[in-house]
Scaffold this motif. Structure first.
Motif, PDB file in Angstrom:
ATOM      1  N   LEU A 235     -12.194   0.085  18.363  1.00 34.66           N
ATOM      2  CA  LEU A 235     -11.158  -0.604  17.591  1.00 34.66           C
ATOM      3  C   LEU A 235     -10.481   0.344  16.610  1.00 34.66           C
ATOM      4  N   ALA A 236     -11.222   1.287  16.056  1.00 37.30           N
ATOM      5  CA  ALA A 236     -10.649   2.231  15.092  1.00 37.30           C
ATOM      6  C   ALA A 236      -9.582   3.108  15.734  1.00 37.30           C
ATOM      7  N   GLN A 237      -9.635   3.243  17.038  1.00 40.90           N
ATOM      8  CA  GLN A 237      -8.665   4.077  17.739  1.00 40.90           C
ATOM      9  C   GLN A 237      -7.450   3.284  18.212  1.00 40.90           C
ATOM     10  N   MET A 238      -7.441   1.989  17.954  1.00 42.61           N
ATOM     11  CA  MET A 238      -6.353   1.132  18.410  1.00 42.61           C
ATOM     12  C   MET A 238      -5.407   0.816  17.255  1.00 42.61           C
ATOM     13  N   GLY A 239      -4.200   0.448  17.583  1.00 43.11           N
ATOM     14  CA  GLY A 239      -3.221   0.061  16.583  1.00 43.11           C
ATOM     15  C   GLY A 239      -3.533  -1.310  16.008  1.00 43.11           C
ATOM     16  N   GLU A 240      -2.872  -1.633  14.911  1.00 46.12           N
ATOM     17  CA  GLU A 240      -3.081  -2.905  14.205  1.00 46.12           C
ATOM     18  C   GLU A 240      -2.837  -4.107  15.120  1.00 46.12           C
ATOM     19  N   ARG A 241      -1.765  -4.081  15.880  1.00 46.50           N
ATOM     20  CA  ARG A 241      -1.436  -5.211  16.760  1.00 46.50           C
ATOM     21  C   ARG A 241      -2.541  -5.444  17.790  1.00 46.50           C
ATOM     22  N   ASP A 242      -3.000  -4.372  18.423  1.00 47.80           N
ATOM     23  CA  ASP A 242      -4.071  -4.498  19.415  1.00 47.80           C
ATOM     24  C   ASP A 242      -5.356  -5.022  18.787  1.00 47.80           C
ATOM     25  N   ARG A 243      -5.716  -4.482  17.615  1.00 50.42           N
ATOM     26  CA  ARG A 243      -6.928  -4.961  16.924  1.00 50.42           C
ATOM     27  C   ARG A 243      -6.820  -6.442  16.595  1.00 50.42           C
ATOM     28  N   THR A 244      -5.640  -6.862  16.145  1.00 50.14           N
ATOM     29  CA  THR A 244      -5.438  -8.266  15.781  1.00 50.14           C
ATOM     30  C   THR A 244      -5.586  -9.165  17.001  1.00 50.14           C
ATOM     31  N   ILE A 245      -4.972  -8.787  18.095  1.00 48.26           N
ATOM     32  CA  ILE A 245      -5.048  -9.584  19.323  1.00 48.26           C
ATOM     33  C   ILE A 245      -6.492  -9.670  19.807  1.00 48.26           C
ATOM     34  N   VAL A 246      -7.188  -8.551  19.807  1.00 44.77           N
ATOM     35  CA  VAL A 246      -8.597  -8.534  20.231  1.00 44.77           C
ATOM     36  C   VAL A 246      -9.434  -9.414  19.307  1.00 44.77           C
ATOM     37  N   TYR A 247      -9.192  -9.301  18.013  1.00 44.16           N
ATOM     38  CA  TYR A 247      -9.935 -10.114  17.045  1.00 44.16           C
ATOM     39  C   TYR A 247      -9.744 -11.600  17.339  1.00 44.16           C
ATOM     40  N   TYR A 248      -8.500 -12.027  17.473  1.00 41.86           N
ATOM     41  CA  TYR A 248      -8.234 -13.445  17.724  1.00 41.86           C
ATOM     42  C   TYR A 248      -8.861 -13.905  19.042  1.00 41.86           C
ATOM     43  N   ALA A 249      -8.740 -13.094  20.087  1.00 42.45           N
ATOM     44  CA  ALA A 249      -9.224 -13.506  21.407  1.00 42.45           C
ATOM     45  C   ALA A 249     -10.742 -13.484  21.530  1.00 42.45           C
ATOM     46  N   TYR A 250     -11.359 -12.413  21.055  1.00 40.83           N
ATOM     47  CA  TYR A 250     -12.784 -12.237  21.319  1.00 40.83           C
ATOM     48  C   TYR A 250     -13.707 -12.576  20.155  1.00 40.83           C
ATOM     49  N   PHE A 251     -13.233 -12.404  18.943  1.00 42.16           N
ATOM     50  CA  PHE A 251     -14.100 -12.675  17.800  1.00 42.16           C
ATOM     51  C   PHE A 251     -13.892 -14.082  17.250  1.00 42.16           C
TER      52      PHE A 251
ATOM     53  N   ARG B 223       0.837  -1.202   0.000  1.00 47.85           N
ATOM     54  CA  ARG B 223       0.000   0.000   0.000  1.00 47.85           C
ATOM     55  C   ARG B 223       0.870   1.248   0.000  1.00 47.85           C
ATOM     56  N   LYS B 224       0.352   2.285  -0.600  1.00 43.80           N
ATOM     57  CA  LYS B 224       1.150   3.474  -0.884  1.00 43.80           C
ATOM     58  C   LYS B 224       1.471   4.317   0.344  1.00 43.80           C
ATOM     59  N   ALA B 225       0.510   4.569   1.190  1.00 42.37           N
ATOM     60  CA  ALA B 225       0.724   5.476   2.317  1.00 42.37           C
ATOM     61  C   ALA B 225       0.520   4.727   3.623  1.00 42.37           C
ATOM     62  N   PRO B 226       1.589   4.153   4.169  1.00 43.71           N
ATOM     63  CA  PRO B 226       1.416   3.436   5.423  1.00 43.71           C
ATOM     64  C   PRO B 226       0.999   4.382   6.551  1.00 43.71           C
ATOM     65  N   LEU B 227       0.145   3.889   7.408  1.00 49.39           N
ATOM     66  CA  LEU B 227      -0.315   4.689   8.534  1.00 49.39           C
ATOM     67  C   LEU B 227       0.717   4.622   9.647  1.00 49.39           C
ATOM     68  N   SER B 228       0.862   5.704  10.369  1.00 51.22           N
ATOM     69  CA  SER B 228       1.746   5.693  11.527  1.00 51.22           C
ATOM     70  C   SER B 228       0.961   6.225  12.712  1.00 51.22           C
ATOM     71  N   TYR B 229       1.541   6.092  13.872  1.00 51.36           N
ATOM     72  CA  TYR B 229       0.879   6.599  15.063  1.00 51.36           C
ATOM     73  C   TYR B 229       0.778   8.118  15.022  1.00 51.36           C
ATOM     74  N   ASP B 230       1.693   8.784  14.318  1.00 47.69           N
ATOM     75  CA  ASP B 230       1.625  10.237  14.190  1.00 47.69           C
ATOM     76  C   ASP B 230       0.343  10.661  13.491  1.00 47.69           C
ATOM     77  N   HIS B 231      -0.095   9.878  12.487  1.00 53.45           N
ATOM     78  CA  HIS B 231      -1.323  10.214  11.774  1.00 53.45           C
ATOM     79  C   HIS B 231      -2.528  10.155  12.697  1.00 53.45           C
ATOM     80  N   GLU B 232      -2.519   9.211  13.634  1.00 55.17           N
ATOM     81  CA  GLU B 232      -3.654   9.082  14.552  1.00 55.17           C
ATOM     82  C   GLU B 232      -3.810  10.344  15.378  1.00 55.17           C
ATOM     83  N   GLU B 233      -2.679  10.916  15.780  1.00 62.74           N
ATOM     84  CA  GLU B 233      -2.735  12.122  16.588  1.00 62.74           C
ATOM     85  C   GLU B 233      -3.240  13.310  15.775  1.00 62.74           C
TER      86      GLU B 233
END
Length: 179
Positions: free
Chosen positions: A117-133, A77-87
């Motif tokens: 979930l939209a406010q969380m990073g990719e790693r956190d979303r992935t962990i939550v997805y695996y654990a709860y969904f 993907r062309k424009a990777p997201l960073s934590y700076d973008h979230e801020e």
């Protein structure tokens, strides 16, 4: 050549919602999710004759295709997201897009979880997805994420706390269940 154990139609009916959710809970973007799901089913169709049930279960084979497709997506993907973008307001943009796309079909509780979930990073979303969904065990998640179980437990606890904080702010804690 022998006929596959299941037809492409049967695979699609069983796995479409699972693969869709697998992508959606990571990307939180409907159109990108649909594109990736389409790519996965094209790959399945192209390679179904090579599937060997003696090497892996069908679900394992399909999820490996999905994981590789997602990895390729993030790599190219062309424009990777960073934590700076979230801020800088990206999280509110994602929330608005989500609200617009899912207001008609999602319950208020589900929207609250997606918003968190939209406010969380990719790693956190992935962990939550695996654990709860997906309901995977710590051992399964740790292996898939290539981390120790104690590290995973800490990461899941932090991710759960982030969800809890957001849901407290929105007034809906009923979506979190104790693990």
């Amino acid at each position: 050549m022998d006929r596959p154990l299941v037809t492409l139609e049967e695979i699609y009916e069983e796995f479409f919602p699972k693969i869709y959710n697998y992508f959606f809970y990571r990307l939180l973007h409907k159109e990108e999710t649909e594109d990736l799901v389409s790519q996965v089913f094209v790959k399945i169709a192209e390679h179904l004759d090579r599937y060997d049930p003696h090497k892996a279960r069908l679900s394992t084979w399909i999820y490996r295709i999905a994981e590789n497709t997602l990895t390729d997506y993030f790599r190219t993907r062309k424009a990777p997201l960073s934590y700076d973008h979230e801020e800088n307001g990206l999280e509110s943009k994602l929330t608005v897009e989500f609200e617009e796309q899912y207001e008609k079909i999602a319950s208020p509780k589900r929207r609250a979880v997606f918003s968190a979930l939209a406010q969380m990073g990719e790693r956190d979303r992935t962990i939550v997805y695996y654990a709860y969904f997906r309901g995977m065990s710590y051992r399964e998640i740790a292996k898939k994420m290539q981390m120790g179980e104690s590290t995973l437990a800490s990461a899941l606890m932090r991710a759960k706390q982030k969800l809890k904080t957001h849901l407290e702010q929105s007034g809906d804690l009923s979506m979190l269940r104790e693990r």
